[in-house]
Scaffold this active site. Structure first.
Site, PDB file in Angstrom:
ATOM      1  N   ILE A   1     -39.951 -21.897  -4.758  1.00 21.94           N
ATOM      2  CA  ILE A   1     -38.935 -21.187  -5.523  1.00 21.94           C
ATOM      3  C   ILE A   1     -38.130 -22.159  -6.034  1.00 21.94           C
ATOM      4  O   ILE A   1     -37.212 -22.134  -7.300  1.00 21.94           O
ATOM      5  CB  ILE A   1     -37.771 -20.661  -4.450  1.00 21.94           C
ATOM      6  CG1 ILE A   1     -36.642 -19.714  -4.956  1.00 21.94           C
ATOM      7  CG2 ILE A   1     -37.003 -21.854  -3.627  1.00 21.94           C
ATOM      8  CD1 ILE A   1     -36.205 -18.909  -3.915  1.00 21.94           C
TER       9      ILE A   1
ATOM     10  N   TYR B   1     -44.505 -17.194  -2.293  1.00 20.31           N
ATOM     11  CA  TYR B   1     -43.847 -18.278  -2.578  1.00 20.31           C
ATOM     12  C   TYR B   1     -43.182 -18.796  -1.319  1.00 20.31           C
ATOM     13  O   TYR B   1     -42.837 -18.198  -0.526  1.00 20.31           O
ATOM     14  CB  TYR B   1     -42.815 -18.140  -3.713  1.00 20.31           C
ATOM     15  CG  TYR B   1     -41.555 -17.326  -3.391  1.00 20.31           C
ATOM     16  CD1 TYR B   1     -40.225 -18.176  -2.899  1.00 20.31           C
ATOM     17  CD2 TYR B   1     -41.603 -16.014  -3.456  1.00 20.31           C
ATOM     18  CE1 TYR B   1     -39.384 -17.326  -2.460  1.00 20.31           C
ATOM     19  CE2 TYR B   1     -40.496 -15.259  -2.996  1.00 20.31           C
ATOM     20  CZ  TYR B   1     -39.316 -15.832  -2.693  1.00 20.31           C
ATOM     21  OH  TYR B   1     -38.173 -15.325  -2.450  1.00 20.31           O
ATOM     22  N   CYS B   2     -42.837 -20.261  -1.418  1.00 16.08           N
ATOM     23  CA  CYS B   2     -41.929 -20.908  -0.431  1.00 16.08           C
ATOM     24  C   CYS B   2     -40.755 -21.647  -1.109  1.00 16.08           C
ATOM     25  O   CYS B   2     -40.231 -21.301  -2.070  1.00 16.08           O
ATOM     26  CB  CYS B   2     -42.716 -21.806   0.483  1.00 16.08           C
ATOM     27  SG  CYS B   2     -43.651 -22.993  -0.176  1.00 16.08           S
ATOM     28  N   ARG B   3     -40.588 -22.729  -0.503  1.00 15.12           N
ATOM     29  CA  ARG B   3     -39.620 -23.843  -1.365  1.00 15.12           C
ATOM     30  C   ARG B   3     -40.237 -24.740  -2.129  1.00 15.12           C
ATOM     31  O   ARG B   3     -39.810 -24.783  -3.325  1.00 15.12           O
ATOM     32  CB  ARG B   3     -38.899 -24.477  -0.141  1.00 15.12           C
ATOM     33  CG  ARG B   3     -37.759 -25.416  -0.898  1.00 15.12           C
ATOM     34  CD  ARG B   3     -37.090 -26.408   0.189  1.00 15.12           C
ATOM     35  NE  ARG B   3     -37.994 -27.193   0.863  1.00 15.12           N
ATOM     36  CZ  ARG B   3     -38.274 -28.499   0.314  1.00 15.12           C
ATOM     37  NH1 ARG B   3     -38.026 -28.938  -0.559  1.00 15.12           N
ATOM     38  NH2 ARG B   3     -39.250 -28.948   1.239  1.00 15.12           N
TER      39      ARG B   3
END
Length: 146
Positions: free
Chosen positions: A122, A94-96
């Site tokens: 996220i 995952y990232c932003r």
């Protein structure tokens, strides 16, 4: 004239079917795109998954998923084998927002990792987040939920 129309229709159907089966076969290969909810279930069901946050260290410190390993996208190719030595393990990325995790997923698959799951950003996470400072100090790690 009728035969030409029938040939054109048959041709379009064959090409369309081929395209459909190509898409179908590609969906069976890693990286797999999953939702944050599916990722949360995978984390609950098995301790045998590696959760990887590909954001920057600053973003990670502002809040991350519990037990997530930080491996920034900018360092992924260089450090992946040290952080994730077993290429057959399930990896949840995952990232932003989902852009960097998608890039990271492709890089890992191209490096030989077999079970790569991208659950996006996220921003879509409904669970609790941990602050890095809380982990270091030993205080209650759950700070807030999205």
């Amino acid at each position: 004239m009728k035969n030409i129309y029938l040939l054109i229709i048959a041709f379009v159907m064959i090409v369309g079917a081929g395209y459909f089966f190509q898409l179908r076969s590609n969906s069976d290969k890693a990286p797999y795109k999953i939702s944050a909810n599916v990722a949360a279930e995978m984390m609950k069901e098995s301790a045998n998954v590696i959760v990887v946050d590909v954001r920057t260290p600053e973003e990670y410190q502002q809040g991350h998923i519990e037990n997530a390993k930080l491996l920034p996208l900018s360092e992924l190719e260089e450090k992946a084998s040290a952080v994730i030595p077993d290429k057959s393990k399930k990896i949840l990325l995952y990232c932003r927002s989902g852009r960097r995790s998608a890039v990271a997923a492709e890089l890992l698959v191209n490096s030989g990792y077999e079970k790569v799951y991208d659950f996006g950003g996220i921003n879509d996470w409904k669970g609790k987040l941990v602050l890095a400072a809380a982990e270091r100090s030993g205080t209650v790690p759950y700070i807030y939920s999205l």
